[in-house]
Design an enzyme around this catalytic site. Structure first.
Site, PDB file in Angstrom:
ATOM      1  N   LYS A  36      -5.798  15.069  -8.003  1.00  0.00           N
ATOM      2  CA  LYS A  36      -4.774  15.066  -8.464  1.00  0.00           C
ATOM      3  C   LYS A  36      -4.426  16.679  -8.570  1.00  0.00           C
ATOM      4  CE  LYS A  36      -4.730  10.881 -10.042  1.00  0.00           C
ATOM      5  NZ  LYS A  36      -3.296  10.342  -9.953  1.00  0.00           N
ATOM      6  N   ASP A  71       0.483  -1.164   0.331  1.00  0.00           N
ATOM      7  CA  ASP A  71       0.011  -0.011  -0.258  1.00  0.00           C
ATOM      8  C   ASP A  71       1.119   1.229   0.058  1.00  0.00           C
ATOM      9  OD1 ASP A  71      -1.755   1.955   0.310  1.00  0.00           O
ATOM     10  OD2 ASP A  71      -2.739   1.379   2.398  1.00  0.00           O
ATOM     11  N   VAL A  72       0.981   1.919  -0.648  1.00  0.00           N
ATOM     12  CA  VAL A  72       1.695   3.151  -0.971  1.00  0.00           C
ATOM     13  C   VAL A  72       1.217   4.320  -0.151  1.00  0.00           C
ATOM     14  CG1 VAL A  72       2.390   3.301  -3.756  1.00  0.00           C
ATOM     15  CG2 VAL A  72      -0.150   4.334  -2.816  1.00  0.00           C
ATOM     16  N   THR A  91      -8.372   2.474 -19.206  1.00  0.00           N
ATOM     17  CA  THR A  91      -8.070   1.341 -17.696  1.00  0.00           C
ATOM     18  C   THR A  91      -8.607   0.580 -16.516  1.00  0.00           C
ATOM     19  OG1 THR A  91      -7.306   3.626 -16.241  1.00  0.00           O
ATOM     20  CG2 THR A  91      -5.638   2.594 -18.137  1.00  0.00           C
ATOM     21  N   TYR A 136     -11.556  13.068  -5.896  1.00  0.00           N
ATOM     22  CA  TYR A 136     -10.559  12.600  -7.409  1.00  0.00           C
ATOM     23  C   TYR A 136     -10.238  14.358  -7.579  1.00  0.00           C
ATOM     24  CZ  TYR A 136      -8.382  10.672 -11.129  1.00  0.00           C
ATOM     25  OH  TYR A 136      -7.179   9.517 -12.272  1.00  0.00           O
TER      26      TYR A 136
END
Length: 252
Positions: free
Chosen positions: A154, A62-63, A185, A150
């Site tokens: 970003k 997990d980053v 994706t 989101y």
């Protein structure tokens, strides 16, 4: 091999590497002669399925886990490039969005990006320089209703990349961000779209969504990988602190 795209003898770290843009970038770097790839994703099985010819080190992690990065950093004896790519999508208007969902998105998209980039920068400083690319989004540039968490995450990572570029130019490290528009994706495989996929087929739904861009279709992950590869490569030696918009004209 394109001039300036020789990665012979170099090492790159990529997060979100099991699929999509991350996997495509790993394949592209492999084709350009990269010596070693450090690939990180929660999907360990996906990482192991990548067919690469270079030396590969994989981490199912997990980053957003600070302990993971603390354990990995001492082992980064050489790092030339980093692709800060791991991220998740979400839906919901800000007024109705649950705080737990907001934090889930920020933990991966922003906190994870910070942990990745800060770790990579220290390793590249020790190596005498390098380059990094942070995956942002056009939704961090153009306000798009219904995906507030989101889009905010970003926008934040794009600005983080620019600040890091200003801080590290003197260390011979370049940092840029890329802001994709629609890319075909797995990020689109959300519960909200499953009913449409079941009724019309995933390919048809994605094709219809792609009509919202002047180009008339979504990009492929391989197309984004080439853009990222350019920003990582010596061909962009004079480019740092930019946010490259690669969106098929969506923001026009």
């Amino acid at each position: 091999m394109t001039e300036g795209h020789d990665f012979t003898g170099r090492t790159a770290l990529i997060t979100g590497a099991a699929s999509g843009i991350g996997a495509a970038t790993a394949r592209w770097l492999d084709q350009q002669g990269i010596a070693r790839l450090i690939l990180i994703d929660l999907d360990g099985d996906g990482l192991n399925k990548l067919d690469l010819s270079c030396e590969v080190e994989t981490h199912a992690a997990d980053v957003a886990d600070e302990a993971f990065w603390q354990g990995l950093e001492p082992k980064l004896d050489r790092l030339d490039h980093a692709v800060v790519n791991a991220g998740i999508g979400t839906g919901g208007q800000i007024a109705e969005l649950d705080f737990a969902e907001w934090r889930r998105v920020m933990a991966i998209n922003l906190d994870g990006a910070f942990l990745t980039l800060s770790t990579a920068l220290r390793a590249m400083r020790n190596a005498g320089g390098g380059s990094a690319v942070v995956t942002a989004s056009v939704t961090g540039i153009k306000p798009v209703p219904g995906i507030g968490a989101y889009g905010v995450s970003k926008a934040a990572v794009a600005h983080m990349a620019r600040i890091a570029a200003a801080e590290n130019a003197g260390h011979s490290i370049r940092i840029n961000a890329i802001a994709p528009g629609g890319v075909d994706t797995a990020i689109w495989n959300s519960p909200e779209l499953q009913a449409q996929f079941a009724e019309h087929g995933r390919e048809a739904v994605i094709a219809q969504m792609g009509q919202t861009t002047p180009r008339g279709r979504f990009a492929t992950a391989d197309e984004l990988a080439r853009d990222i590869g350019y920003l990582l490569s010596d061909a962009s030696a004079n480019v740092t602190g930019t946010v490259l918009t690669s969106d098929g004209g969506y923001t026009l």
